[in-house]
Design an enzyme around this catalytic site. Structure first.
Site, PDB file in Angstrom:
ATOM      1  N   ARG A  75      10.945  -1.138  11.614  1.00  0.00           N
ATOM      2  CA  ARG A  75       9.647  -0.551  12.388  1.00  0.00           C
ATOM      3  C   ARG A  75       9.615  -1.545  13.642  1.00  0.00           C
ATOM      4  O   ARG A  75      10.073  -2.825  13.526  1.00  0.00           O
ATOM      5  CB  ARG A  75       8.277  -0.603  11.638  1.00  0.00           C
ATOM      6  CG  ARG A  75       8.059   0.485  11.014  1.00  0.00           C
ATOM      7  CD  ARG A  75       7.060   0.503   9.935  1.00  0.00           C
ATOM      8  NE  ARG A  75       5.558  -0.465  10.336  1.00  0.00           N
ATOM      9  CZ  ARG A  75       4.728  -0.509   9.443  1.00  0.00           C
ATOM     10  NH1 ARG A  75       4.593   0.029   8.353  1.00  0.00           N
ATOM     11  NH2 ARG A  75       3.576  -1.382  10.017  1.00  0.00           N
ATOM     12  N   ARG A 119      11.943  -5.907   5.386  1.00  0.00           N
ATOM     13  CA  ARG A 119      11.993  -4.390   5.065  1.00  0.00           C
ATOM     14  C   ARG A 119      12.767  -3.312   6.007  1.00  0.00           C
ATOM     15  O   ARG A 119      12.618  -3.494   7.182  1.00  0.00           O
ATOM     16  CB  ARG A 119      10.409  -3.974   5.356  1.00  0.00           C
ATOM     17  CG  ARG A 119       9.962  -2.390   4.996  1.00  0.00           C
ATOM     18  CD  ARG A 119       8.522  -2.426   5.090  1.00  0.00           C
ATOM     19  NE  ARG A 119       8.045  -2.693   6.375  1.00  0.00           N
ATOM     20  CZ  ARG A 119       6.528  -2.744   6.555  1.00  0.00           C
ATOM     21  NH1 ARG A 119       5.904  -2.255   5.595  1.00  0.00           N
ATOM     22  NH2 ARG A 119       6.110  -3.004   7.548  1.00  0.00           N
ATOM     23  N   ARG A 149     -10.248   0.832   8.176  1.00  0.00           N
ATOM     24  CA  ARG A 149      -9.732  -0.557   8.452  1.00  0.00           C
ATOM     25  C   ARG A 149     -10.957  -1.285   9.229  1.00  0.00           C
ATOM     26  O   ARG A 149     -10.845  -2.438   9.209  1.00  0.00           O
ATOM     27  CB  ARG A 149      -8.487  -0.488   9.345  1.00  0.00           C
ATOM     28  CG  ARG A 149      -7.308  -0.878   8.625  1.00  0.00           C
ATOM     29  CD  ARG A 149      -6.235  -0.407   9.765  1.00  0.00           C
ATOM     30  NE  ARG A 149      -5.201  -1.163   9.687  1.00  0.00           N
ATOM     31  CZ  ARG A 149      -3.945  -0.682   8.850  1.00  0.00           C
ATOM     32  NH1 ARG A 149      -3.863   0.512   8.558  1.00  0.00           N
ATOM     33  NH2 ARG A 149      -2.961  -1.491   8.863  1.00  0.00           N
ATOM     34  N   LYS A 190       0.699  -1.216   0.005  1.00  0.00           N
ATOM     35  CA  LYS A 190       0.037  -0.082  -0.077  1.00  0.00           C
ATOM     36  C   LYS A 190       0.744   1.162   0.009  1.00  0.00           C
ATOM     37  O   LYS A 190       0.605   2.192  -0.919  1.00  0.00           O
ATOM     38  CB  LYS A 190      -0.730   0.061   1.457  1.00  0.00           C
ATOM     39  CG  LYS A 190      -1.754  -1.146   1.397  1.00  0.00           C
ATOM     40  CD  LYS A 190      -2.810  -1.072   2.498  1.00  0.00           C
ATOM     41  CE  LYS A 190      -1.969  -1.051   3.881  1.00  0.00           C
ATOM     42  NZ  LYS A 190      -1.471  -2.216   4.146  1.00  0.00           N
ATOM     43  N   ARG A 221      -0.974  -8.764  13.278  1.00  0.00           N
ATOM     44  CA  ARG A 221      -1.467  -7.614  12.368  1.00  0.00           C
ATOM     45  C   ARG A 221      -2.306  -8.497  11.276  1.00  0.00           C
ATOM     46  O   ARG A 221      -3.372  -7.947  10.773  1.00  0.00           O
ATOM     47  CB  ARG A 221      -0.572  -7.058  11.416  1.00  0.00           C
ATOM     48  CG  ARG A 221       0.393  -5.932  12.656  1.00  0.00           C
ATOM     49  CD  ARG A 221       1.735  -5.676  12.131  1.00  0.00           C
ATOM     50  NE  ARG A 221       1.658  -4.865  10.968  1.00  0.00           N
ATOM     51  CZ  ARG A 221       3.040  -4.857  10.313  1.00  0.00           C
ATOM     52  NH1 ARG A 221       4.083  -4.862  10.855  1.00  0.00           N
ATOM     53  NH2 ARG A 221       2.804  -4.233   9.374  1.00  0.00           N
TER      54      ARG A 221
HETATM   55  P1  AP5 Z   1       4.814  -1.613   1.925  1.00  0.00           P
HETATM   56  O1  AP5 Z   1       4.477  -0.971   0.693  1.00  0.00           O
HETATM   57  O2  AP5 Z   1       5.420  -0.790   3.243  1.00  0.00           O
HETATM   58  O3  AP5 Z   1       3.552  -2.360   2.240  1.00  0.00           O
HETATM   59  P2  AP5 Z   1       2.273  -1.841   3.248  1.00  0.00           P
HETATM   60  O4  AP5 Z   1       1.053  -2.587   2.621  1.00  0.00           O
HETATM   61  O5  AP5 Z   1       2.337  -0.279   3.089  1.00  0.00           O
HETATM   62  O6  AP5 Z   1       2.606  -2.535   4.696  1.00  0.00           O
HETATM   63  P3  AP5 Z   1       2.581  -1.953   6.165  1.00  0.00           P
HETATM   64  O7  AP5 Z   1       3.342  -2.741   6.845  1.00  0.00           O
HETATM   65  O8  AP5 Z   1       2.925  -0.573   6.121  1.00  0.00           O
HETATM   66  O9  AP5 Z   1       0.849  -2.135   6.170  1.00  0.00           O
HETATM   67  P4  AP5 Z   1       0.048  -2.126   7.755  1.00  0.00           P
HETATM   68  O10 AP5 Z   1      -1.261  -2.211   7.057  1.00  0.00           O
HETATM   69  O11 AP5 Z   1       0.481  -3.296   8.494  1.00  0.00           O
HETATM   70  O12 AP5 Z   1       0.810  -0.881   8.416  1.00  0.00           O
HETATM   71  P5  AP5 Z   1       0.282   0.482   8.782  1.00  0.00           P
HETATM   72  O13 AP5 Z   1       1.520   1.292   8.850  1.00  0.00           O
HETATM   73  O14 AP5 Z   1      -0.866   0.896   8.100  1.00  0.00           O
HETATM   74  O15 AP5 Z   1       5.688  -2.869   1.381  1.00  0.00           O
HETATM   75  C1  AP5 Z   1       5.955  -4.008   2.238  1.00  0.00           C
HETATM   76  C2  AP5 Z   1       7.437  -4.437   1.722  1.00  0.00           C
HETATM   77  O16 AP5 Z   1       7.420  -5.180   0.545  1.00  0.00           O
HETATM   78  C3  AP5 Z   1       8.613  -3.263   1.467  1.00  0.00           C
HETATM   79  O17 AP5 Z   1       9.696  -3.695   1.522  1.00  0.00           O
HETATM   80  C4  AP5 Z   1       8.347  -3.261  -0.051  1.00  0.00           C
HETATM   81  O18 AP5 Z   1       9.602  -2.717  -0.775  1.00  0.00           O
HETATM   82  C5  AP5 Z   1       7.946  -4.499  -0.593  1.00  0.00           C
HETATM   83  N1  AP5 Z   1       7.157  -4.657  -1.697  1.00  0.00           N
HETATM   84  C6  AP5 Z   1       6.030  -3.765  -1.937  1.00  0.00           C
HETATM   85  N2  AP5 Z   1       5.491  -4.388  -3.142  1.00  0.00           N
HETATM   86  C7  AP5 Z   1       6.172  -5.530  -3.582  1.00  0.00           C
HETATM   87  C8  AP5 Z   1       6.062  -6.201  -4.612  1.00  0.00           C
HETATM   88  N3  AP5 Z   1       5.038  -6.104  -5.501  1.00  0.00           N
HETATM   89  N4  AP5 Z   1       6.876  -7.197  -4.719  1.00  0.00           N
HETATM   90  C9  AP5 Z   1       7.919  -7.508  -3.744  1.00  0.00           C
HETATM   91  N5  AP5 Z   1       8.002  -6.549  -2.618  1.00  0.00           N
HETATM   92  C10 AP5 Z   1       7.183  -5.781  -2.629  1.00  0.00           C
HETATM   93  O19 AP5 Z   1      -0.396   0.211  10.107  1.00  0.00           O
HETATM   94  C11 AP5 Z   1       0.561  -0.036  11.334  1.00  0.00           C
HETATM   95  C12 AP5 Z   1      -0.461  -0.225  12.650  1.00  0.00           C
HETATM   96  O20 AP5 Z   1      -0.759   1.007  12.797  1.00  0.00           O
HETATM   97  C13 AP5 Z   1      -1.610  -1.257  12.565  1.00  0.00           C
HETATM   98  O21 AP5 Z   1      -1.026  -2.585  12.910  1.00  0.00           O
HETATM   99  C14 AP5 Z   1      -2.243  -0.444  13.737  1.00  0.00           C
HETATM  100  O22 AP5 Z   1      -1.881  -0.967  14.911  1.00  0.00           O
HETATM  101  C15 AP5 Z   1      -2.167   0.957  13.545  1.00  0.00           C
HETATM  102  N6  AP5 Z   1      -3.228   1.617  12.656  1.00  0.00           N
HETATM  103  C16 AP5 Z   1      -2.829   2.094  11.157  1.00  0.00           C
HETATM  104  N7  AP5 Z   1      -4.009   2.698  10.441  1.00  0.00           N
HETATM  105  C17 AP5 Z   1      -5.122   2.102  11.276  1.00  0.00           C
HETATM  106  C18 AP5 Z   1      -6.501   2.442  11.309  1.00  0.00           C
HETATM  107  N8  AP5 Z   1      -6.870   3.038  10.227  1.00  0.00           N
HETATM  108  N9  AP5 Z   1      -7.000   1.797  12.356  1.00  0.00           N
HETATM  109  C19 AP5 Z   1      -6.532   1.258  13.202  1.00  0.00           C
HETATM  110  N10 AP5 Z   1      -5.427   1.184  13.510  1.00  0.00           N
HETATM  111  C20 AP5 Z   1      -4.471   1.750  12.501  1.00  0.00           C
HETATM  112 MG    MG Z   2       2.406   1.189   4.767  1.00  0.00          MG
END
Ligand code: AP5
Ligand code: MG
Ligand code: ZN
Length: 216
Positions: free
Chosen positions: A161, A127, A88, A13, A172
């Site tokens: 992270r 990552r 979410r 994402k 997660r």
């Molecule tokens: P990356 O682009 O970083 O993936 P991502 O989908 O952004 O993954 P996140 O870990 O950020 O998702 P998340 O939903 O768990 O975390 P968030 O910060 O939102 O890609 C991942 C890796 O793969 C990278 O190294 C990239 O280079 C590689 N990659 C990407 N595409 C690829 C491909 N096609 N092929 C190969 N490699 C690839 O949330 C974190 C925490 O915050 C949650 O757990 C929760 O506690 C809280 N939180 C955040 N938002 C909310 C909400 N709306 N409501 C409640 N809690 C929330």
């Molecule tokens: Mg992300």
């Protein structure tokens, strides 16, 4: 155009949001990034959120809805927003509708990035990001061109992270399947969903998203 990027942790994402931001002049709103900034700043909100994030659980709806409302109020997003990691829960999706309606806007498209759970664990545990500019890297899929030096800014410090351990990633994923996946049906009922194969390489996924948006 307002676009929601939906998908499990590690689906790509953030990676795709950054590319779309440059391509289409949209503004990325990532609740994960906002929450990590609050944790780093040591605010009360950050303290509350940080504990839940370290356990891989969602933070309360009211908290993230407040963050999104604030960012939208800042007058950004002339051409629209890319919502990365929000909504979410169904409650968050309903709050988003209300927020956009008050601007005379709506969610135009929901892109679901589909990736197998096992691939996600490998992606997330490999990552790391540049501590200076935030550029994302991966031990297997995307190393800096020169070892130890950021391609974008030349920085030499990198960070990981706190919630990127295998144990927390599994939590997660559970939260995603239980609380967030139902949003796919919610938005399908509104005929807004395009699914893309997130197992393909980053460029291919980007092209697929582009096609989904052009067809929207
Ligand atoms: P990356 O682009 O970083 O993936 P991502 O989908 O952004 O993954 P996140 O870990 O950020 O998702 P998340 O939903 O768990 O975390 P968030 O910060 O939102 O890609 C991942 C890796 O793969 C990278 O190294 C990239 O280079 C590689 N990659 C990407 N595409 C690829 C491909 N096609 N092929 C190969 N490699 C690839 O949330 C974190 C925490 O915050 C949650 O757990 C929760 O506690 C809280 N939180 C955040 N938002 C909310 C909400 N709306 N409501 C409640 N809690 C929330
Ligand atoms: Mg992300
Ligand atoms: Zn950098």
């Amino acid at each position: 155009m307002n676009l929601v990027l939906l998908g499990p942790p590690g689906a790509g994402k953030g990676t795709q949001a950054k590319r779309l931001q440059d391509l289409r002049s949209l503004v990325q709103l990532s609740t994960g990034d906002m929450l990590r900034a609050a944790v780093a700043a040591g605010t009360e909100l950050g303290r509350q959120a940080g504990e839940l994030m370290e356990q891989g659980q969602l933070v309360p709806d009211a908290l993230v809805i407040g963050l999104i409302a604030e960012s939208m109020d800042e007058g950004k997003g002339g051409a629209g927003f890319i919502l990365d990691g929000f909504p979410r829960t169904i409650g968050q999706a309903e709050a988003l509708n209300t927020l956009l309606q008050s601007r005379g806007e709506k969610v135009d498209r929901v892109v679901v990035i589909e990736v197998d759970d096992d691939a996600l664990v490998a992606r997330i545990t490999g990552r790391f990001t540049c501590a200076t500019c935030g550029e994302g890297y991966h031990e297997l899929f995307k190393l800096p061109k020169v070892e130890g030096v950021c391609d974008v800014c030349g920085g030499t410090k990198f960070s990981r992270r706190a919630d990127d351990t295998e144990e927390v990633v599994r939590e997660r994923l559970k939260a995603y399947h239980a609380q967030t996946e139902p949003l796919i049906g919610y938005y399908k009922a509104q005929d807004k969903v395009s699914a893309v194969d997130g197992m393909a390489d980053i460029e291919t996924v980007q092209k697929e998203i582009d096609q989904a948006l052009d067809g929207a």
